[in-house]
Design a protein around this motif. Structure first.
Motif, PDB file in Angstrom:
ATOM      1  N   GLY A  18       0.787  -1.219   0.000  1.00 42.71           N
ATOM      2  CA  GLY A  18       0.000   0.000   0.000  1.00 42.71           C
ATOM      3  C   GLY A  18       0.821   1.271   0.000  1.00 42.71           C
ATOM      4  O   GLY A  18       2.016   1.275   0.226  1.00 42.71           O
ATOM      5  N   CYS A  19       0.109   2.366  -0.258  1.00 42.52           N
ATOM      6  CA  CYS A  19       0.717   3.686  -0.267  1.00 42.52           C
ATOM      7  C   CYS A  19       0.442   4.396   1.049  1.00 42.52           C
ATOM      8  O   CYS A  19      -0.509   4.069   1.758  1.00 42.52           O
ATOM      9  N   GLN A  20       1.275   5.354   1.353  1.00 45.63           N
ATOM     10  CA  GLN A  20       1.043   6.221   2.496  1.00 45.63           C
ATOM     11  C   GLN A  20       0.603   7.580   1.981  1.00 45.63           C
ATOM     12  O   GLN A  20       1.218   8.141   1.084  1.00 45.63           O
ATOM     13  N   ALA A  21      -0.471   8.102   2.565  1.00 43.27           N
ATOM     14  CA  ALA A  21      -0.914   9.448   2.233  1.00 43.27           C
ATOM     15  C   ALA A  21      -0.212  10.412   3.177  1.00 43.27           C
ATOM     16  O   ALA A  21      -0.346  10.296   4.397  1.00 43.27           O
ATOM     17  N   VAL A  22       0.555  11.330   2.630  1.00 44.70           N
ATOM     18  CA  VAL A  22       1.323  12.252   3.458  1.00 44.70           C
ATOM     19  C   VAL A  22       1.184  13.667   2.920  1.00 44.70           C
ATOM     20  O   VAL A  22       0.785  13.881   1.783  1.00 44.70           O
ATOM     21  N   ASN A  23       1.511  14.621   3.760  1.00 48.45           N
ATOM     22  CA  ASN A  23       1.685  16.003   3.325  1.00 48.45           C
ATOM     23  C   ASN A  23       3.067  16.395   3.798  1.00 48.45           C
ATOM     24  O   ASN A  23       3.302  16.554   4.994  1.00 48.45           O
ATOM     25  N   THR A  24       4.005  16.514   2.888  1.00 49.63           N
ATOM     26  CA  THR A  24       5.415  16.635   3.245  1.00 49.63           C
ATOM     27  C   THR A  24       5.781  17.982   3.853  1.00 49.63           C
ATOM     28  O   THR A  24       6.806  18.101   4.522  1.00 49.63           O
ATOM     29  N   THR A  25       4.964  19.012   3.601  1.00 54.16           N
ATOM     30  CA  THR A  25       5.241  20.338   4.151  1.00 54.16           C
ATOM     31  C   THR A  25       4.019  20.830   4.924  1.00 54.16           C
ATOM     32  O   THR A  25       2.911  20.321   4.760  1.00 54.16           O
ATOM     33  N   SER A  26       4.243  21.825   5.768  1.00 57.01           N
ATOM     34  CA  SER A  26       3.134  22.375   6.548  1.00 57.01           C
ATOM     35  C   SER A  26       3.481  23.788   6.993  1.00 57.01           C
ATOM     36  O   SER A  26       4.626  24.228   6.888  1.00 57.01           O
ATOM     37  N   GLY A  27       2.476  24.488   7.483  1.00 57.35           N
ATOM     38  CA  GLY A  27       2.707  25.807   8.051  1.00 57.35           C
ATOM     39  C   GLY A  27       2.914  26.922   7.056  1.00 57.35           C
ATOM     40  O   GLY A  27       3.320  28.019   7.432  1.00 57.35           O
ATOM     41  N   ASP A  28       2.638  26.668   5.776  1.00 57.23           N
ATOM     42  CA  ASP A  28       2.875  27.713   4.786  1.00 57.23           C
ATOM     43  C   ASP A  28       1.719  28.719   4.764  1.00 57.23           C
ATOM     44  O   ASP A  28       0.634  28.452   5.288  1.00 57.23           O
ATOM     45  N   SER A  29       1.983  29.833   4.129  1.00 58.48           N
ATOM     46  CA  SER A  29       0.976  30.899   4.011  1.00 58.48           C
ATOM     47  C   SER A  29       0.303  30.914   2.647  1.00 58.48           C
ATOM     48  O   SER A  29      -0.566  31.744   2.405  1.00 58.48           O
ATOM     49  N   VAL A  30       0.702  30.016   1.773  1.00 56.28           N
ATOM     50  CA  VAL A  30       0.249  30.073   0.379  1.00 56.28           C
ATOM     51  C   VAL A  30      -0.749  28.971   0.016  1.00 56.28           C
ATOM     52  O   VAL A  30      -1.175  28.874  -1.126  1.00 56.28           O
ATOM     53  N   GLY A  31      -1.089  28.118   0.969  1.00 49.68           N
ATOM     54  CA  GLY A  31      -2.158  27.150   0.742  1.00 49.68           C
ATOM     55  C   GLY A  31      -1.788  25.893  -0.003  1.00 49.68           C
ATOM     56  O   GLY A  31      -2.588  25.394  -0.799  1.00 49.68           O
ATOM     57  N   VAL A  32      -0.596  25.333   0.254  1.00 53.02           N
ATOM     58  CA  VAL A  32      -0.197  24.064  -0.370  1.00 53.02           C
ATOM     59  C   VAL A  32      -0.500  22.943   0.616  1.00 53.02           C
ATOM     60  O   VAL A  32       0.247  22.710   1.565  1.00 53.02           O
ATOM     61  N   HIS A  33      -1.620  22.257   0.391  1.00 50.96           N
ATOM     62  CA  HIS A  33      -2.065  21.234   1.335  1.00 50.96           C
ATOM     63  C   HIS A  33      -2.419  19.904   0.660  1.00 50.96           C
ATOM     64  O   HIS A  33      -3.067  19.057   1.268  1.00 50.96           O
ATOM     65  N   ARG A  34      -1.995  19.716  -0.574  1.00 54.31           N
ATOM     66  CA  ARG A  34      -2.353  18.486  -1.297  1.00 54.31           C
ATOM     67  C   ARG A  34      -1.744  17.254  -0.639  1.00 54.31           C
ATOM     68  O   ARG A  34      -0.572  17.227  -0.291  1.00 54.31           O
ATOM     69  N   LYS A  35      -2.552  16.209  -0.475  1.00 50.11           N
ATOM     70  CA  LYS A  35      -2.047  14.939   0.016  1.00 50.11           C
ATOM     71  C   LYS A  35      -1.252  14.247  -1.079  1.00 50.11           C
ATOM     72  O   LYS A  35      -1.648  14.229  -2.237  1.00 50.11           O
ATOM     73  N   GLN A  36      -0.122  13.676  -0.696  1.00 45.87           N
ATOM     74  CA  GLN A  36       0.736  12.969  -1.644  1.00 45.87           C
ATOM     75  C   GLN A  36       0.763  11.496  -1.280  1.00 45.87           C
ATOM     76  O   GLN A  36       0.701  11.133  -0.106  1.00 45.87           O
TER      77      GLN A  36
END
Length: 271
Positions: A18-36
């Protein structure tokens, strides 16, 4: 074709656990929240080590040709700018503070730069000298490339490539330790590291790179002047960097829309 691709990924997902759903970055001000989605067997450390070997090979080849610039004006500029950007990276990805960052400049007419997994940066002198980039414009290029590394876009592409190759070749070739498995790994690395990024990945790198350079005290408006210079340079023979980072009016419009979000960070950094 799309159906076959999805089936391949699903098959590989079963084989790999299986795959892991992750979000590699956080805390940004520009709205990058896509699950990878990353295959669990393909860890961040493994990808970083794979790329580090490729990076050292590139440096060795450049050094043998006398093209590795260690103490020139471009090298000093790039290192100083990189230091400021790298210092801000943990605010978007905390574990990047433990990465073994490397910054190197290669003397070449290429208009190119990249930052591979684990923070391995290369800037080619042609990009700086031919386009007469300001420090802020260099920061825009490097911020964009560092953002790709923070988001692990290379590992994400490798996960997809592994899925396709594994479904085609069977689990044995990939999970075994034989020559076939190593050849497959090489194929996947080449596939993932040389093909253009997806539009979604490019947009993420644009936005996070913009924030990173603003946090480091570089005017985010430089991203617009950079793309305008790159677009002008691509009117003849397209630069290497433009082959994987095509400019467009929609891209510039997205950057312009995001600049007000990061301007307070830039103003705070200047103080």
């Amino acid at each position: 074709m799309r159906k076959q691709f999805i089936v391949s990924l699903l098959s590989a997902s079963v084989l790999l656990g299986g795959c892991q759903a992750v979000n590699t970055t956080s805390g940004d001000s520009v709205g990058v929240h896509r699950k990878q989605y990353m295959f669990s067997m393909l860890s961040t450390d493994e990808v970083n080590q794979m790329y580090a070997q490729s990076y050292q090979k590139t440096l060795s080849e450049a050094s043998s040709k006398g093209a590795l610039e260690k103490s020139g004006a471009d090298a000093r500029r790039v290192q100083a700018i990189a230091d400021r950007l790298i210092a801000q990276a943990p605010k978007l990805r905390p574990d990047s503070a433990q990465w073994k960052w490397e910054v190197n400049v290669i003397k070449s007419d290429e208009l190119n730069a990249n930052c591979g997994p684990g923070g391995k940066i290369i800037v080619y002198t042609g990009l700086i000298d031919k386009l007469k980039l300001t420090d802020a414009e260099i920061a825009a290029v490097m911020g964009h490339e560092i953002a790709h590394a923070l988001r692990e876009h290379g590992r994400e592409a490798m996960s997809k490539a592994y899925g396709v190759q594994m479904a085609r070749n069977g689990a044995g070739a990939l999970l075994g330790l034989g020559e076939g498995g190593l050849a497959l790994a090489d194929t996947v690395v080449n596939y993932a590291m040389t093909l253009p990024n997806s539009r979604a990945n490019e947009n993420e790198a644009d936005l996070l790179g913009l924030e990173l350079s603003a946090r480091a005290g570089y005017d985010p408006n430089a991203a617009i002047t950079l793309w305008n210079k790159m677009s002008k340079a691509s009117e003849g023979a397209p630069p290497e960097w433009m082959s994987t980072h095509p400019a467009s009016q929609s891209r510039i419009a997205a950057l312009e829309a995001a600049i007000p979000k990061v301007m307070p960070l830039y103003q705070a950094a200047k103080k």
